[in-house]
Design a protein around this motif. Sequence first.
Motif, PDB file in Angstrom:
ATOM      1  N   HIS A 121       0.827  -1.206   0.000  1.00 32.69           N
ATOM      2  CA  HIS A 121       0.000   0.000   0.000  1.00 32.69           C
ATOM      3  C   HIS A 121       0.868   1.266   0.000  1.00 32.69           C
ATOM      4  O   HIS A 121       0.510   2.274  -0.625  1.00 32.69           O
ATOM      5  CB  HIS A 121      -0.923   0.011   1.215  1.00 32.69           C
ATOM      6  N   SER A 122       2.000   1.218   0.696  1.00 36.79           N
ATOM      7  CA  SER A 122       2.885   2.388   0.731  1.00 36.79           C
ATOM      8  C   SER A 122       3.446   2.712  -0.647  1.00 36.79           C
ATOM      9  O   SER A 122       3.881   3.841  -0.888  1.00 36.79           O
ATOM     10  CB  SER A 122       4.035   2.157   1.718  1.00 36.79           C
ATOM     11  N   GLN A 123       3.420   1.721  -1.542  1.00 36.71           N
ATOM     12  CA  GLN A 123       3.902   1.920  -2.906  1.00 36.71           C
ATOM     13  C   GLN A 123       2.757   2.132  -3.895  1.00 36.71           C
ATOM     14  O   GLN A 123       2.952   2.069  -5.117  1.00 36.71           O
ATOM     15  CB  GLN A 123       4.751   0.729  -3.330  1.00 36.71           C
ATOM     16  N   GLY A 124       1.572   2.376  -3.373  1.00 33.73           N
ATOM     17  CA  GLY A 124       0.439   2.685  -4.228  1.00 33.73           C
ATOM     18  C   GLY A 124      -0.196   1.487  -4.895  1.00 33.73           C
ATOM     19  O   GLY A 124      -1.041   1.637  -5.778  1.00 33.73           O
ATOM     20  N   GLY A 125       0.213   0.279  -4.504  1.00 32.60           N
ATOM     21  CA  GLY A 125      -0.330  -0.925  -5.114  1.00 32.60           C
ATOM     22  C   GLY A 125      -1.409  -1.574  -4.272  1.00 32.60           C
ATOM     23  O   GLY A 125      -1.748  -1.105  -3.179  1.00 32.60           O
ATOM     24  N   LEU A 126      -1.943  -2.653  -4.784  1.00 31.11           N
ATOM     25  CA  LEU A 126      -2.967  -3.431  -4.107  1.00 31.11           C
ATOM     26  C   LEU A 126      -2.433  -4.834  -3.845  1.00 31.11           C
ATOM     27  O   LEU A 126      -1.610  -5.345  -4.613  1.00 31.11           O
ATOM     28  CB  LEU A 126      -4.236  -3.503  -4.955  1.00 31.11           C
ATOM     29  N   CYS A 127      -2.933  -5.442  -2.781  1.00 28.54           N
ATOM     30  CA  CYS A 127      -2.445  -6.762  -2.376  1.00 28.54           C
ATOM     31  C   CYS A 127      -3.595  -7.752  -2.326  1.00 28.54           C
ATOM     32  O   CYS A 127      -4.669  -7.452  -1.780  1.00 28.54           O
ATOM     33  CB  CYS A 127      -1.772  -6.679  -1.006  1.00 28.54           C
ATOM     34  N   GLY A 128      -3.375  -8.929  -2.911  1.00 29.30           N
ATOM     35  CA  GLY A 128      -4.352 -10.002  -2.835  1.00 29.30           C
ATOM     36  C   GLY A 128      -3.726 -11.226  -2.211  1.00 29.30           C
ATOM     37  O   GLY A 128      -2.498 -11.374  -2.186  1.00 29.30           O
ATOM     38  N   GLU A 217      -5.811  -6.286   6.113  1.00 28.22           N
ATOM     39  CA  GLU A 217      -6.052  -5.196   5.170  1.00 28.22           C
ATOM     40  C   GLU A 217      -5.684  -5.565   3.730  1.00 28.22           C
ATOM     41  O   GLU A 217      -5.243  -4.723   2.940  1.00 28.22           O
ATOM     42  CB  GLU A 217      -5.327  -3.920   5.622  1.00 28.22           C
ATOM     43  N   VAL A 218      -5.905  -6.836   3.404  1.00 26.55           N
ATOM     44  CA  VAL A 218      -5.756  -7.281   2.020  1.00 26.55           C
ATOM     45  C   VAL A 218      -6.866  -6.639   1.189  1.00 26.55           C
ATOM     46  O   VAL A 218      -7.970  -6.399   1.673  1.00 26.55           O
ATOM     47  CB  VAL A 218      -5.830  -8.822   1.962  1.00 26.55           C
ATOM     48  N   ASP A 219      -6.578  -6.377  -0.081  1.00 28.89           N
ATOM     49  CA  ASP A 219      -7.548  -5.710  -0.956  1.00 28.89           C
ATOM     50  C   ASP A 219      -8.417  -6.678  -1.743  1.00 28.89           C
ATOM     51  O   ASP A 219      -9.566  -6.359  -2.075  1.00 28.89           O
ATOM     52  CB  ASP A 219      -6.810  -4.807  -1.953  1.00 28.89           C
ATOM     53  N   VAL A 220      -7.872  -7.851  -2.062  1.00 29.02           N
ATOM     54  CA  VAL A 220      -8.556  -8.834  -2.901  1.00 29.02           C
ATOM     55  C   VAL A 220      -8.321 -10.222  -2.328  1.00 29.02           C
ATOM     56  O   VAL A 220      -7.218 -10.534  -1.868  1.00 29.02           O
ATOM     57  CB  VAL A 220      -8.021  -8.796  -4.352  1.00 29.02           C
TER      58      VAL A 220
END
Length: 428
Positions: A121-128, A217-220
């Motif tokens: 998230h600190s790098q502007g990405g999303l995590c699944g 706090e995973v996104d997917v």
Amino acid sequence: MSPSQAFLKAKCHPSVVGTPRTMDENTPDLFRPLAIRSITLRNRICVSPMCLYSTASSGPQQGVLTPLYITTIGHNVFKGAALAMIEATGVQPNGRISPHCPGLWNESQQQALKNLTDFIHSQGGLCGVQLSHAGRKASTLSPLAAAELGKSSARASIEDGGWPADVVGPSGGLSWDGKGNDDPSGGYYIPRELTRQEIGELISSYASAAKRAVKAEVDVIEIHAAHGYLIHQFLSPLSNRRVDEYGGSFENRIRLLVEVIRAVRAVIPAGMPLFVRVSVTDWMEDSDIGINLGSWDEESTFQLAKMLPDLGVDLMDVSSGGNYHQARFNVFDGGQKHVEIARRIKQSLAAQGNDLLIGTVGMITEPQQARDLVQRNLRGEPGVDVISLGRQFLREPDWVLKAAAEIGVDVVWPAQIERIRPAASARI
């Protein structure tokens, strides 16, 4: 906000790395954002889940992600990938592929996952995270350890941290490679058949792991129903010989997946996307065993795909193979066919008004290839919605930046490395 934090926010812009500096009608779909429920992918390029076999096999750190995952997976996001999917993560201890695979059944594993999501998230990405149970392909040594024995796969004994007596499947007596436990050339254990009570516990374990993923706090969340692991084993009549409500007909064989989807969707936020990865075919439909027993094939996948939106699934991730040792293609070389199958499924669904998103993976290496795969063509037929790269990111962690340059898209680079940007003024 401290002065240093303000500088980083103003100067580094991690949320837009890998996105076009300007966007117009000529911008390829590959570099356009994609909204899915409450999240937005900054482009259509994702990091495929890739097993690193790098967690502790026992003790309090068993199945806990290490900083290695930040340096590998996180690095791809730092250089512009939109979504990084964590590798097959066991929902139960006996659901890991190897003793060194990650899990998500306790708080230590949850906290380590959050450490990774925080960085992404600190790098502007999303995590699944890909929730999985390996079924009859569990309790094997990592490929690194198997290779030292001169084998492509090797059983993990109790001494290796394995669980020979607790390898399970939809049906007993059917090892993945068809060899008995007393055959030294075999690479897999013969599983025992799951009881109905254990199936219920398994479904609950998927839901519990999903809850932990939300807390991390995973996104997917992606449900792994491919590559010959447990849910795929239930889907295919090659590996599912049950005679109860979980075997036999198509409706019965998909029952476990449907129940897992419902259980997971019920415990995650309404705004969280849910993906399902499937092997679209066993690659056995033309073989004698496939003709005699039946197999999971493209038509089966299409029938399943039509049901997924009503179950709360947002995207089907297209892969193939992995459920039979003598299949025409395996998990790695089947990728040469994924592109055409994925586009065919997407176009057929779209023609029926089905809005299921489609992603695919496998042998996607060239920027022009990726661009064309995602792009809506001149006849208005849709491309796939996202692509995932695995081995290509291992070869080229800066693939997103390279791809943009090769197809003529001027994207934002990470400020920390912009001095090496081609044709850009060096900045020190």
